[in-house]
Design a protein around this motif. Structure first.
Motif, PDB file in Angstrom:
ATOM      1  N   UNK A 117       0.806  -1.221   0.000  1.00  0.00           N
ATOM      2  CA  UNK A 117       0.000   0.000   0.000  1.00  0.00           C
ATOM      3  C   UNK A 117       0.840   1.272   0.000  1.00  0.00           C
ATOM      4  N   UNK A 118       1.962   1.266   0.695  1.00  0.00           N
ATOM      5  CA  UNK A 118       2.787   2.476   0.766  1.00  0.00           C
ATOM      6  C   UNK A 118       3.291   2.864  -0.622  1.00  0.00           C
ATOM      7  N   UNK A 119       3.808   1.905  -1.359  1.00  0.00           N
ATOM      8  CA  UNK A 119       4.309   2.190  -2.698  1.00  0.00           C
ATOM      9  C   UNK A 119       3.163   2.586  -3.628  1.00  0.00           C
ATOM     10  N   UNK A 132       0.624   6.984  -6.706  1.00  0.00           N
ATOM     11  CA  UNK A 132      -0.571   7.751  -7.059  1.00  0.00           C
ATOM     12  C   UNK A 132      -0.367   9.233  -6.754  1.00  0.00           C
ATOM     13  N   UNK A 133       0.301   9.542  -5.647  1.00  0.00           N
ATOM     14  CA  UNK A 133       0.615  10.939  -5.334  1.00  0.00           C
ATOM     15  C   UNK A 133       1.500  11.547  -6.416  1.00  0.00           C
ATOM     16  N   UNK A 134       2.479  10.782  -6.902  1.00  0.00           N
ATOM     17  CA  UNK A 134       3.333  11.256  -7.993  1.00  0.00           C
ATOM     18  C   UNK A 134       2.498  11.515  -9.240  1.00  0.00           C
ATOM     19  N   UNK A 135       1.574  10.592  -9.549  1.00  0.00           N
ATOM     20  CA  UNK A 135       0.709  10.756 -10.719  1.00  0.00           C
ATOM     21  C   UNK A 135      -0.100  12.043 -10.633  1.00  0.00           C
ATOM     22  N   UNK A 143      -0.224   5.519  13.485  1.00  0.00           N
ATOM     23  CA  UNK A 143       1.179   5.547  13.055  1.00  0.00           C
ATOM     24  C   UNK A 143       1.279   5.342  11.546  1.00  0.00           C
ATOM     25  N   UNK A 144       0.504   4.394  11.036  1.00  0.00           N
ATOM     26  CA  UNK A 144       0.530   4.142   9.592  1.00  0.00           C
ATOM     27  C   UNK A 144      -0.073   5.306   8.801  1.00  0.00           C
ATOM     28  N   UNK A 145      -1.134   5.890   9.352  1.00  0.00           N
ATOM     29  CA  UNK A 145      -1.725   7.055   8.702  1.00  0.00           C
ATOM     30  C   UNK A 145      -0.719   8.195   8.639  1.00  0.00           C
ATOM     31  N   UNK A 158       2.823  11.545   5.576  1.00  0.00           N
ATOM     32  CA  UNK A 158       4.141  12.156   5.391  1.00  0.00           C
ATOM     33  C   UNK A 158       4.670  11.917   3.980  1.00  0.00           C
ATOM     34  N   UNK A 159       4.415  10.721   3.450  1.00  0.00           N
ATOM     35  CA  UNK A 159       4.869  10.409   2.085  1.00  0.00           C
ATOM     36  C   UNK A 159       4.159  11.300   1.071  1.00  0.00           C
ATOM     37  N   UNK A 160       2.839  11.430   1.208  1.00  0.00           N
ATOM     38  CA  UNK A 160       2.069  12.265   0.279  1.00  0.00           C
ATOM     39  C   UNK A 160       2.504  13.724   0.388  1.00  0.00           C
TER      40      UNK A 160
END
Length: 540
Positions: A180-182, A187-190, A222-224, A229-231
């Motif tokens: 899911x992280x990748x 999708x954020x990059x897209x 924590x996962x959220x 943070x990645x987005x």
């Protein structure tokens, strides 16, 4: 993207896929000298903007009417390509001398850049089909790599959709594998390449919240936080420099030009076609009965003029109206995703989201039908009903793109592409489902790939509409009523795409209902065991 069928060696699969991609590349090379739209000049000018001007002026420059209106990552891509364009022909990237530059060097460079960028599509399809049986894998390659819609839009009309769909398919392939992280990162990059893909963002949010962020309050939070943070990091990399230069408001204005109007110049085959025609039909009848119905001042395609409405009778449609309608249409899918966040359903959910955006969105381009027809190709091999649905949808989606190629010399090309695609789909689906059974496995009746009389009748109607627009209308009316053939194509294709939306919605509702009944069944079993245990304790 479905359950594992076989595990072929990666080099063998890549070699087979390269054969499909090689054939497609040969066709693309042959199409280089053919017609191209003004989009080629649009992207050439973006090469000039990003090469000639500092970043702080990219979204403010008005040297040409073709201003930069894609998100920053696409602007960075144009800047990267401009370095090679400058080596080939410096005039390609000259801000002033390059305006409307149509030298072969410019055309060939830009055509080749699209062909090379399709390598992202190649890798996206590869990852999406690696775990499938060879027949299903080959069928998906045929539907995506040899898609006539992508050939028409990217390699004739001119755009970079194959590159963008590569990112989408990569994201979906990681989600389908439980990574899911990748998937969220890609999708954020897209979205930072093309913001129109954001229609599926609610589906991604609900899915990742329920599938990735599960496991209790602390673990889920924590996962959220990690996903958030990645987005944020992706969007910071894209938009951060423009925030630094104080240009972020200008970037947003360029990306969301709501003044362009409800419809594109050629009406996309969606819900608003019926709404517009209903308004025009009611106004026509009222005028016939003597009512004074003033003609609209504003345009459906050019945006609103002051407070004027382009509708004579029906209420004006605003961007907020279309936004609410898209969310309402999307809500069953979001609810199903919340209750049943299984990876194997994510491709269907994303395709349905893009169908909703196409049908009810603001200023939708006809090219946006690729947003759902490409992902649906991935699930077309899952069942016979999926194949029948995709067969119809793919033909309608491709035919709705015909008006993009309006010059006579391209007419045989687009007809041949659609005919070959239809024939290849028919034989491939027939091979896939030649041994499927109706009923139980031993006593069932064999059924091949066949479409019903309704589908056959509708597809015959496509032929009738094309014969009328291409031959009969010019013969009978000459240059009069030139909008009628385009209107007929738009309205008739809108019927087919509306059917696809209803079919997908029905599948979502059935899936949710079955999940609900299954949950009730498990609950009743658990409850009965619990009662039985309590009774046993009391009697003991």
């Amino acid at each position: 993207m479905m359950e594992m069928q076989e595990s072929p060696r990666t080099p063998v699969v890549m070699a087979q896929l390269s054969w499909f991609f090689g054939i497609a590349t040969i066709v693309k090379l042959l199409l280089i000298p053919s017609y191209h739209s003004t989009d080629l000049e649009v992207h050439r000018h973006w090469l000039a903007i990003t090469h000639s001007l500092p970043l702080s002026q990219w979204y403010t420059d008005e040297t040409s009417e073709w201003t930069l209106d894609y998100p920053p990552f696409f602007a960075y891509l144009e800047r990267f390509l401009s370095m090679f364009a400058h080596l080939i022909d410096p005039q390609i990237v000259h801000l002033h001398h390059g305006l409307n530059y149509k030298a072969n060097s410019a055309i060939y460079f830009q055509r080749m850049s699209v062909i090379v960028s399709d390598l992202f599509l190649l890798y996206g399809v590869y990852r999406s089909t690696l775990a499938l049986a060879s027949l299903k894998r080959n069928l998906i390659w045929l539907l995506v790599i040899w898609s006539p819609g992508l050939l028409i839009v990217d390699h004739l009309h001119f755009q970079y959709n194959g590159f963008l769909f590569g990112w989408l398919l990569l994201s979906l392939s990681f989600l389908a594998q439980g990574r899911d992280v990748m998937g969220g990162f890609l999708f954020a990059v897209l979205l930072c390449f093309k913001h129109l893909f954001a229609v599926a963002a609610p589906v991604y949010f609900v899915y990742l919240l329920r599938h990735y962020c599960r496991g209790g309050l602390v673990r889920g939070f924590a996962r959220l936080s990690v996903m958030g943070a990645i987005v944020v990091a992706v969007f910071a990399a894209a938009y951060g420099p423009f925030v630094y230069h104080g240009q972020i408001q200008q970037v947003i204005r360029r990306m969301f030009p709501f003044g362009r109007g409800l419809c594109h110049a050629y009406w996309a085959p969606n819900f608003w076609v019926f709404y517009i025609m209903l308004d025009k039909g009611i106004a026509f009848l009222l005028r016939k009965f003597g009512f004074n119905i003033p003609a609209p001042v504003a345009s459906f395609t050019g945006g609103l003029v002051g407070d004027a409405s382009p509708f004579a009778i029906l209420p004006r449609v605003t961007p907020l109206t279309t936004f609410i309608m898209v969310l309402l249409a999307l809500s069953p899918c979001l609810f199903r995703t919340w209750k049943d966040p299984r990876p194997r359903l994510i491709v269907r959910s994303v395709a349905y989201a893009y169908t909703c955006g196409f049908l009810f969105g603001w200023h939708v381009h006809e090219k946006a039908s690729l947003h759902f027809s490409i992902p649906l190709a991935i699930v077309a091999v899952e069942s016979l009903e999926d194949a029948k649905h995709y067969f119809l949808l793919s033909i309608v989606s491709c035919y709705s793109l015909f008006p993009l190629l309006y010059e006579a010399q391209e007419y045989p090309i687009k007809v041949l592409l659609l005919l070959l695609h239809t024939i290849l789909m028919w034989f491939s689906f027939s091979a896939q489902y030649s041994g499927s059974l109706r009923g139980d496995k031993e006593g069932g009746e064999k059924q091949g790939f066949e479409v019903g009389w309704v589908t056959k009748s509708y597809l015959m109607g496509v032929v009738v509409v094309e014969i009328w627009g291409q031959f009969l209308h010019p013969y009978l009316f000459g240059d009069k009523l030139p909008f009628v053939p385009l209107m007929l194509i738009s309205m008739y294709c809108a019927i087919g795409i509306l059917y696809s939306w209803i079919w997908q919605l029905k599948s979502i509702l059935i899936s949710f209902w079955l999940h609900f009944l299954l949950s009730l069944h498990y609950f009743s079993i658990f409850h009965s065991k619990y009662i039985h245990r309590q009774d046993h304790c009391w009697t003991g």
